[in-house]
Design a protein around this motif. Structure first.
Motif: not given
Ligand SMILES: *[C@@H]1O[C@H](CO)[C@@H](O)[C@H](O)[C@H]1NC(C)=O
Ligand SMILES: *[C@@H]1O[C@H](CO)[C@@H](O)[C@H](O)[C@H]1NC(C)=O
Ligand SMILES: *[C@@H]1O[C@H](CO)[C@@H](O)[C@H](O)[C@H]1NC(C)=O
Ligand SMILES: *[C@@H]1O[C@H](CO)[C@@H](O)[C@H](O)[C@H]1NC(C)=O
Ligand SMILES: *[C@@H]1O[C@H](CO)[C@@H](O)[C@H](O)[C@H]1NC(C)=O
Length: 608
Positions: A553-561
């Motif tokens: 969700p926009i307020n708790n995004i997860t980033l993955t490389n």
């Protein structure tokens, strides 16, 4: 811009024709799975796909007493098209020919195998009606397979029957008596008639006499509050795009977005303005496209009986954004518009809540930067297993697909990757055109499970451009999005998007700056001097650049490389199902059609 305007004029004419139902005065011979009006008061088409026999039966009606023709084109236009051409002679006999167009010229008789065959035909009230069939894939080098996904149909007609005193029959040139449509033959939604929904509750998001600016292109954005008068959860079972009948000529598209559940607005003063002017205010409504309509699409979309779109009760989405695109090249003043979208609510709650899932390369220059003057530029995006591991163990069922790019997009597909192996297309919009944006209903729903990976590719064609195309929301900017409809709806899962890693851009820029300056980057992109060599290097960069996957969700995004796009074993070219003995011929044709395709893309773009 000029091409775009011309195209919009042509398409405005098409919209007017689109909403009016079948006009042929002749009843079809039988009932069919699908039907569509190809051209108002000129041409109608019915068809049924027989999965078991791998066969498709068409019925084409055209207002003429001469010849009529339907073709399957590899990428729009006549070149390389496989054409069925028929007529009714003066004795009432039906004739049908399998033809092939080597060029934008009179198609020759297919002298390999005859694969289109007439079943019945008649001429009445100045119309010609012919029922005919073909295998989906004929294994013939002088035919074009009817693939799953999108298909390009062309049609034409003549005022006279062919002159049979000449070998094969001489057909006169059709001049402008022709047309082309992208239609997903096996995934067509075949919308129910409006009467089906009579008496049902509904809610709608509509403009009220909005004064369309005297400007060739307008993007208007308005936030609507979800209906609050349904204390118990209900299910929308269909939606209908309601284009103001006075404005069919200027409404170009309507996109509806779900705003993030955390979005907060002042209900007495909801954003309602030119999109560019309220970009910041509507940011929370930009990531999840719920539905779309564009020129050439159907007004009504029905959901399968098992699922409905939730409304009321404790449903988390409280606001929606509707973006309208008006095209007013004649700068007509004082056009007032009340277009919008209506959702019909079923009487009963259905089994599952419907959700939308989008796979995208972010609409930003960090993800999308396409060189000009390139025949075929590929942008890949990838949704890895770490993201889909939150799918329910029992899987989700995908039943619809909405591919979306802007003007340079030529093709959009998504493949399902399991254990490093592509297992099938989730959807293949091999032929994509901004002006025919269907909500495609998959011929068979497809299940996805935790750990499945999704590879999405957008292909662009930019030979008509002199400047770089950058990711963004405006029509002249580009997008790469493949949106899917599925059930059961997951909470806090809207999709999976990628950007190229900032480090990879900095390396490409030879930048030693300690932080990434977006404005410097943008300026650098715009000022690049393009050469064919640089474009080639650019493609290479895209093929190998590390990606950052953004999900959640926009307020708790997860980033993955992702250090690079994962390798996978690709799908094998589909074996021709009609005859195995022909595979040798077929493989020659496959490689030939592949090289031809990119060539056709060039040609086609001149016409579109
Ligand atoms: C079919 O016709 C084309 C010309 O249209 C010709 O080049 C080719 O040799 C013919 N093939 C056969 C099998 O007759
Ligand atoms: C059209 O819209 C653009 C962007 O909003 C604006 O810059 C331009 O001035 C407008 N043109 C007219 C004729 O209103
Ligand atoms: C970056 O440096 C390399 C080698 O030093 C050079 O070939 C390349 O043109 C430079 N690129 C830019 C964008 O300056
Ligand atoms: C944010 O997402 C993570 C997992 O992606 C989750 O564990 C965490 O609870 C979420 N936080 C909030 C505030 O929702
Ligand atoms: C992803 O890459 C960025 C930049 O290289 C780095 O700062 C970050 O720590 C990496 N994240 C993970 C989870 O490896």
């Amino acid at each position: 811009m000029k091409i775009y305007i011309v195209l919009c004029i042509i398409l405005s004419v098409l919209i007017v024709q689109k909403t009016i139902a079948i006009t042929s005065p002749l009843p079809p011979y039988t009932s069919y799975q699908f039907s569509i009006e190809l051209e108002h008061n000129i041409a109608d088409l019915w068809w049924t796909v027989d999965e078991n026999r791998q066969e498709i039966t068409f019925e084409l009606h055209i207002k003429t007493t001469g010849w009529i023709a339907l073709g399957i084109s590899p990428a729009g236009g006549m070149k390389g098209a496989d054409i069925g051409l028929g007529w009714i002679d003066s004795t009432g006999q039906v004739h049908f020919q399998d033809r092939y167009a080597y060029e934008f010229a009179r198609p020759v008789i297919d002298n390999t195998t005859t694969d289109w065959s007439a079943i019945k035909g008649r001429e009445q009230n100045g119309w010609t009606a012919i029922q005919f069939k073909r295998f989906l894939d004929t294994c013939d080098s002088m035919d074009v397979p009817i693939k799953s996904g999108t298909n390009v149909l062309i049609y034409a007609y003549g005022l006279e029957d062919p002159d049979m005193s000449q070998t094969g029959g001489m057909i006169k040139y059709h001049e402008n008596r022709r047309g082309s449509r992208i239609i997903p033959l096996q995934s067509y939604g075949n919308p129910s008639p409006e009467e089906t929904f009579a008496g049902l509750d509904y809610f709608e998001f509509k403009l009220q006499n909005y004064v369309v600016p005297t400007n060739d292109t307008t993007y208007h954005c308005k936030v609507y509050k979800a209906p609050t008068n349904f204390p118990q959860r209900r299910h929308a079972i269909a939606h209908r795009t309601m284009i103001d009948s006075n404005n069919r000529d200027i409404v170009h598209h309507l996109l509806m977005y779900e705003c993030d559940p955390t979005a907060v607005f002042d209900d007495t003063n909801l954003p309602n303005d030119l999109c560019d002017d309220i970009n910041e205010q509507i940011r929370a409504c930009s990531s999840s496209i719920a539905t779309g309509w564009a020129v050439g699409g159907d007004d009504i979309v029905d959901f399968p009986e098992i699922t409905g779109y939730p409304v009321g009760g404790d449903f988390e989405i409280k606001y929606y954004l509707v973006q309208m695109h008006y095209d007013n090249p004649k700068l007509m003043p004082n056009r007032r518009d009340s277009s919008g979208i209506r959702f019909y609510l079923g009487k009963e709650l259905r089994q599952y809540d419907l959700g939308y899932l989008s796979l995208t390369a972010f609409a930003t220059p960090i993800a999308i930067a396409i060189p000009p003057k390139v025949d075929r530029f590929i942008i890949d995006t990838y949704c890895p297993a770490v993201v889909t591991k939150s799918f329910p163990q029992s899987g989700i069922t995908v039943f619809g697909a909405f591919p979306h790019t802007h003007l340079q997009g030529q093709s959009v597909w998504t493949k399902i990757i399991r254990n490093k192996k592509a297992v099938e297309y989730l959807f293949n919009a091999e032929a994509y055109n901004f002006n025919y944006q269907f909500e495609n209903i998959l011929p068979k729903p497809i299940k996805l499970y935790p750990g499945d990976e999704l590879a999405t590719r957008c292909v662009y064609h930019t030979t008509n451009k002199n400047e770089i195309s950058l990711g963004g929301e405006k029509t002249k900017d580009e997008m790469c999005m493949h949106m899917f409809m599925y059930y059961p709806r997951m909470k806090n899962f809207y999709g999976c998007s990628t950007i190229n890693s900032l480090e990879s851009w900095s390396r490409l820029m030879n930048s030693s700056a300690s932080s990434f300056d977006f404005e410097v980057f943008r300026k650098w992109l715009i000022e690049l001097k393009w050469t064919p060599e640089l474009s080639e290097q650019w493609q290479n960069f895209y093929n190998n650049a590390p990606r950052v996957v953004v999900s959640g969700p926009i307020n708790n995004i997860t980033l993955t490389n992702l250090t690079r796009l994962p390798d996978y074993e690709d799908l094998k070219p589909a074996e021709c199902k009609r005859s195995i003995t022909n595979t040798a011929i077929r493989s020659v044709f496959l490689s030939m059609s592949f090289t031809l395709t990119s060539f056709f893309v060039t040609i086609a773009s001149r016409f579109f």
